[in-house]
Design a protein around this motif. Sequence first.
Motif, PDB file in Angstrom:
ATOM      1  N   GLN A   1       0.784  -1.381   0.034  1.00  0.00           N
ATOM      2  CA  GLN A   1       0.142  -0.068  -0.042  1.00  0.00           C
ATOM      3  C   GLN A   1       1.037   1.347  -0.052  1.00  0.00           C
ATOM      4  O   GLN A   1       0.391   2.229  -0.474  1.00  0.00           O
ATOM      5  CB  GLN A   1      -0.864   0.157   1.212  1.00  0.00           C
ATOM      6  N   ARG A   2       2.128   1.061   0.443  1.00  0.00           N
ATOM      7  CA  ARG A   2       2.881   2.579   0.527  1.00  0.00           C
ATOM      8  C   ARG A   2       3.256   2.935  -0.919  1.00  0.00           C
ATOM      9  O   ARG A   2       3.506   4.037  -1.169  1.00  0.00           O
ATOM     10  CB  ARG A   2       4.282   1.899   1.378  1.00  0.00           C
TER      11      ARG A   2
ATOM     12  N   GLN B   1       1.442   2.859  -3.353  1.00  0.00           N
ATOM     13  CA  GLN B   1       0.117   3.540  -4.174  1.00  0.00           C
ATOM     14  C   GLN B   1      -0.020   4.913  -3.739  1.00  0.00           C
ATOM     15  O   GLN B   1       0.151   5.583  -2.652  1.00  0.00           O
ATOM     16  CB  GLN B   1      -0.986   2.611  -3.645  1.00  0.00           C
ATOM     17  N   PRO B   2      -0.269   5.846  -4.744  1.00  0.00           N
ATOM     18  CA  PRO B   2      -0.443   7.302  -4.749  1.00  0.00           C
ATOM     19  C   PRO B   2      -1.823   7.357  -3.766  1.00  0.00           C
ATOM     20  O   PRO B   2      -2.676   6.768  -4.103  1.00  0.00           O
ATOM     21  CB  PRO B   2      -0.676   7.758  -5.940  1.00  0.00           C
ATOM     22  N   MET B   3      -1.784   8.298  -3.024  1.00  0.00           N
ATOM     23  CA  MET B   3      -2.846   8.807  -2.018  1.00  0.00           C
ATOM     24  C   MET B   3      -3.546   9.860  -2.506  1.00  0.00           C
ATOM     25  O   MET B   3      -2.934  10.759  -2.810  1.00  0.00           O
ATOM     26  CB  MET B   3      -2.406   8.670  -0.644  1.00  0.00           C
TER      27      MET B   3
ATOM     28  N   ASP C   1      -6.019  13.137  -1.557  1.00  0.00           N
ATOM     29  CA  ASP C   1      -6.567  13.823  -0.180  1.00  0.00           C
ATOM     30  C   ASP C   1      -7.668  14.407  -0.626  1.00  0.00           C
ATOM     31  O   ASP C   1      -8.068  15.646  -0.587  1.00  0.00           O
ATOM     32  CB  ASP C   1      -5.276  15.022  -0.216  1.00  0.00           C
TER      33      ASP C   1
ATOM     34  N   SER D   1      -3.296  15.562  -5.887  1.00  0.00           N
ATOM     35  CA  SER D   1      -3.825  14.611  -5.031  1.00  0.00           C
ATOM     36  C   SER D   1      -5.184  15.074  -4.361  1.00  0.00           C
ATOM     37  O   SER D   1      -6.067  14.231  -3.986  1.00  0.00           O
ATOM     38  CB  SER D   1      -2.842  14.256  -3.729  1.00  0.00           C
TER      39      SER D   1
END
Length: 197
Positions: free
Chosen positions: A4-5, A7-9, A11, A123
């Motif tokens: 998961q780290r 993967q782009p998050m 906001d 994001s």
Amino acid sequence: MCSQRNQPMLDIGKNRRARKWSKAEQVGRVLWALASPLFTLSPRPCWKWRVFLLRCFGAKVGKHVHIYPSVCILIPWNVTVGDNSAVGSRVILYALGPINIGAEVTISQGAHLCAGTHDYRDSSMPLIKAAIDISDGVWICADAFVGPKVSIGSMAIVGARAVVVRNVPSHEIVVGNPARSVGSRSMYVSAQTTRDP
């Protein structure tokens, strides 16, 4: 299993906190939501009544315009419609940004003009209120989609269920998803003119 780290998050919180509309626009949208049943429940022949109502909410609508009662208009003050144009049943004018419709334009049933998108490179996915410009004499056929930042030149035709995400030159006939050119309307107009006595 993917990490998961990597993967782009997104906001989403920042997106929801962003101020997308002024207080006046927010009030206007609430008032339009309250008034819109007067539009949608009006009988089909009441063209002038619907034009009057749209003008009351800041839309710029020309003479002899036919807008069907089932048309969904999100923000009327972002809409301009020229003389002798028609907006057919179940059309969506998603006017987050300006939607400028010229004179003698036909927008057939179920078409969707979407003048808004999001910046996917950020994001927080900020809202983009992008204009759509439809020039004089255009025909947008049934169930077609016209995306934000698109200009359609005069006398062009967008075929049924076409998806237009790029500008369309004048007189061009486009079909498909994504829309592609299949001919020129001027060719047919010239041929008819030649045949006429």
